[in-house]
Write a protein that holds these residues in place. Sequence first.
Motif, PDB file in Angstrom:
ATOM      1  N   ASP A  81       0.852  -1.190   0.000  1.00  0.00           N
ATOM      2  CA  ASP A  81       0.000   0.000   0.000  1.00  0.00           C
ATOM      3  C   ASP A  81       0.889   1.241   0.000  1.00  0.00           C
ATOM      4  N   PRO A  82       0.931   1.991  -1.078  1.00  0.00           N
ATOM      5  CA  PRO A  82       1.808   3.166  -1.152  1.00  0.00           C
ATOM      6  C   PRO A  82       1.468   4.233  -0.119  1.00  0.00           C
ATOM      7  N   VAL A  83       0.198   4.306   0.296  1.00  0.00           N
ATOM      8  CA  VAL A  83      -0.189   5.279   1.328  1.00  0.00           C
ATOM      9  C   VAL A  83       0.517   4.941   2.636  1.00  0.00           C
ATOM     10  N   ILE A  84       0.488   3.672   3.015  1.00  0.00           N
ATOM     11  CA  ILE A  84       1.155   3.237   4.244  1.00  0.00           C
ATOM     12  C   ILE A  84       2.656   3.460   4.135  1.00  0.00           C
ATOM     13  N   ALA A  85       3.235   3.123   2.992  1.00  0.00           N
ATOM     14  CA  ALA A  85       4.673   3.289   2.801  1.00  0.00           C
ATOM     15  C   ALA A  85       5.089   4.739   3.020  1.00  0.00           C
ATOM     16  N   ALA A  86       4.339   5.656   2.432  1.00  0.00           N
ATOM     17  CA  ALA A  86       4.698   7.064   2.536  1.00  0.00           C
ATOM     18  C   ALA A  86       4.586   7.579   3.969  1.00  0.00           C
ATOM     19  N   LEU A  87       3.530   7.176   4.669  1.00  0.00           N
ATOM     20  CA  LEU A  87       3.336   7.683   6.023  1.00  0.00           C
ATOM     21  C   LEU A  87       4.302   7.035   7.014  1.00  0.00           C
ATOM     22  N   LEU A  88       4.613   5.765   6.828  1.00  0.00           N
ATOM     23  CA  LEU A  88       5.609   5.144   7.697  1.00  0.00           C
ATOM     24  C   LEU A  88       6.985   5.776   7.493  1.00  0.00           C
ATOM     25  N   ALA A  89       7.304   6.102   6.249  1.00  0.00           N
ATOM     26  CA  ALA A  89       8.565   6.785   5.976  1.00  0.00           C
ATOM     27  C   ALA A  89       8.587   8.155   6.648  1.00  0.00           C
ATOM     28  N   ALA A  90       7.459   8.849   6.604  1.00  0.00           N
ATOM     29  CA  ALA A  90       7.376  10.160   7.239  1.00  0.00           C
ATOM     30  C   ALA A  90       7.507  10.038   8.755  1.00  0.00           C
ATOM     31  N   LEU A  91       6.907   8.986   9.329  1.00  0.00           N
ATOM     32  CA  LEU A  91       7.008   8.769  10.770  1.00  0.00           C
ATOM     33  C   LEU A  91       8.438   8.434  11.171  1.00  0.00           C
ATOM     34  N   ASP A  92       9.124   7.619  10.384  1.00  0.00           N
ATOM     35  CA  ASP A  92      10.517   7.289  10.681  1.00  0.00           C
ATOM     36  C   ASP A  92      11.414   8.523  10.589  1.00  0.00           C
ATOM     37  N   GLU A  93      11.086   9.407   9.656  1.00  0.00           N
ATOM     38  CA  GLU A  93      11.886  10.620   9.476  1.00  0.00           C
ATOM     39  C   GLU A  93      11.654  11.605  10.611  1.00  0.00           C
ATOM     40  N   ARG A  94      10.393  11.663  11.105  1.00  0.00           N
ATOM     41  CA  ARG A  94      10.055  12.602  12.177  1.00  0.00           C
ATOM     42  C   ARG A  94       9.286  11.891  13.295  1.00  0.00           C
ATOM     43  N   GLU A  96       9.494  12.219  16.384  1.00  0.00           N
ATOM     44  CA  GLU A  96       9.193  13.107  17.499  1.00  0.00           C
ATOM     45  C   GLU A  96       8.047  14.068  17.196  1.00  0.00           C
ATOM     46  N   ARG A  97       7.611  14.105  15.955  1.00  0.00           N
ATOM     47  CA  ARG A  97       6.584  15.069  15.555  1.00  0.00           C
ATOM     48  C   ARG A  97       5.230  14.725  16.175  1.00  0.00           C
ATOM     49  N   ARG A  98       4.485  15.736  16.560  1.00  0.00           N
ATOM     50  CA  ARG A  98       3.143  15.522  17.102  1.00  0.00           C
ATOM     51  C   ARG A  98       2.166  15.478  15.915  1.00  0.00           C
ATOM     52  N   TRP A  99       2.049  14.309  15.331  1.00  0.00           N
ATOM     53  CA  TRP A  99       1.264  14.167  14.104  1.00  0.00           C
ATOM     54  C   TRP A  99      -0.220  14.374  14.367  1.00  0.00           C
ATOM     55  N   SER A 100      -0.874  15.045  13.424  1.00  0.00           N
ATOM     56  CA  SER A 100      -2.318  15.264  13.491  1.00  0.00           C
ATOM     57  C   SER A 100      -2.931  14.904  12.147  1.00  0.00           C
ATOM     58  N   GLU A 101      -4.240  14.820  12.126  1.00  0.00           N
ATOM     59  CA  GLU A 101      -4.919  14.546  10.859  1.00  0.00           C
ATOM     60  C   GLU A 101      -4.685  15.675   9.864  1.00  0.00           C
ATOM     61  N   ASP A 103      -1.878  17.257   9.509  1.00  0.00           N
ATOM     62  CA  ASP A 103      -0.582  16.967   8.889  1.00  0.00           C
ATOM     63  C   ASP A 103      -0.738  15.954   7.767  1.00  0.00           C
ATOM     64  N   VAL A 104      -1.544  14.915   8.026  1.00  0.00           N
ATOM     65  CA  VAL A 104      -1.765  13.871   7.020  1.00  0.00           C
ATOM     66  C   VAL A 104      -2.444  14.460   5.785  1.00  0.00           C
ATOM     67  N   ALA A 105      -3.430  15.317   6.026  1.00  0.00           N
ATOM     68  CA  ALA A 105      -4.139  15.932   4.901  1.00  0.00           C
ATOM     69  C   ALA A 105      -3.214  16.834   4.095  1.00  0.00           C
ATOM     70  N   ARG A 106      -2.317  17.565   4.789  1.00  0.00           N
ATOM     71  CA  ARG A 106      -1.400  18.464   4.085  1.00  0.00           C
ATOM     72  C   ARG A 106      -0.398  17.704   3.228  1.00  0.00           C
ATOM     73  N   LEU A 107      -0.173  16.430   3.562  1.00  0.00           N
ATOM     74  CA  LEU A 107       0.706  15.606   2.727  1.00  0.00           C
ATOM     75  C   LEU A 107      -0.011  15.102   1.480  1.00  0.00           C
ATOM     76  N   GLY A 108      -1.303  15.439   1.367  1.00  0.00           N
ATOM     77  CA  GLY A 108      -2.055  15.087   0.165  1.00  0.00           C
ATOM     78  C   GLY A 108      -2.820  13.783   0.241  1.00  0.00           C
ATOM     79  N   PHE A 109      -2.998  13.231   1.460  1.00  0.00           N
ATOM     80  CA  PHE A 109      -3.685  11.960   1.607  1.00  0.00           C
ATOM     81  C   PHE A 109      -5.127  12.163   2.050  1.00  0.00           C
ATOM     82  N   ASP A 110      -5.996  11.300   1.579  1.00  0.00           N
ATOM     83  CA  ASP A 110      -7.389  11.316   2.010  1.00  0.00           C
ATOM     84  C   ASP A 110      -7.479  10.659   3.391  1.00  0.00           C
ATOM     85  N   LEU A 111      -8.061  11.369   4.355  1.00  0.00           N
ATOM     86  CA  LEU A 111      -8.062  10.896   5.738  1.00  0.00           C
ATOM     87  C   LEU A 111      -8.801   9.576   5.899  1.00  0.00           C
TER      88      LEU A 111
END
Length: 355
Positions: A81-94, A96-101, A103-111
């Motif tokens: 699933d490319p959506v999961i791949a992209a978000l897991l990569a983003a989580l590994d990169e950051r 410590e970030r306080r992720w919110s919905e 943030d996910v929407a701003r990355l261009g993903f449908d919530l």
Amino acid sequence: MLFDLPDHDTLYRALIDRDDRYEGRAFVCVATTGVFCRLTCPARKPLAGNCSFHATIGECIEAGFRPCKRCHPLQPAAAADPVIAALLAALDERPERRWSEGDVARLGFDLSTVRRSFKRHFGMTFIEMARQRRLREGFETLALGGSVIAAQQEAGFESASAFRAAFARLIGRAPGELTGRGLLLADWIATPIGDMLSLSSASQLHLLEFIDRRALPTELGKLAALAKGEIGIGSYAPTEQIRAELGRFFAGKSAEFATPLALHGSAFTRAVWAELRQIPPGETRSYGEIARRIGQPAAVRAVARANGANQLALIIPCHRVIGADGALTGYGGGLWRKQKLLDIEQQFARAAPAA
């Protein structure tokens, strides 16, 4: 369910042999490292007593374990699933970030798509995964002797007050109240049905509760008063003993708990708890039955209150008490956990005649 998998010994042998027949069907959680792996992981193999096995990645994460950095158990889902791949990569990169919905929407993903994908593969949302990862990192920093500021930074909180509040919601005490050594030491124990907090002295276990239990802050407050505020983070021998016994319980090997206990309650309450410990695994009793067995048949409500005052979950098996009509009744850890524990204990009940 946990026991839909093959037995613990079969899965442990598969882990030792790196048997790829269980790829994607079973994962191992290692208590000593706090990570979960594929059974084909090339890392050094843990002792059998430190392993528990789960059918899904979601169960491993909910139990408080992090994905292994050698065998990358999240990779198959990411590849599918490319959506999961992209978000897991983003989580590994950051992480410590306080992720919110947002943030996910701003990355261009449908919530809604993200929620469905993560729920399907992991049993939890991306936001839940990120939040648990941050707070666990903060707790482990404190447990290793780090400062509250270091734990706050490790958990990715810019505000000290926000970190204190989130930490207090999680375990019932602010991080500054749980640092250093003390008469009582608090430690984090991961289990297949959720993280637990233990509190022990050098000789006895005083508390074992699920972290999301609403009464936990009150229970910790009472124990803190008894210890005159001397509560730290770490592990005494009783905590290590109960950690091992819980491992055997969830591995389907033993429902016996021999850890020495400190029982904080009246004589009546302790009598109820002693009767609860007489209920064999796989069996249940009603409040009325417990009252009759301790010689006070009219004290049904008092028995219920004593049951609710139990702060040693599983060891004093208040989950084995049900309503007179056979229905599940209130349980501080949640009725879903009560049902799971009763289901798990059916295995011990079936094994009892053979034993």
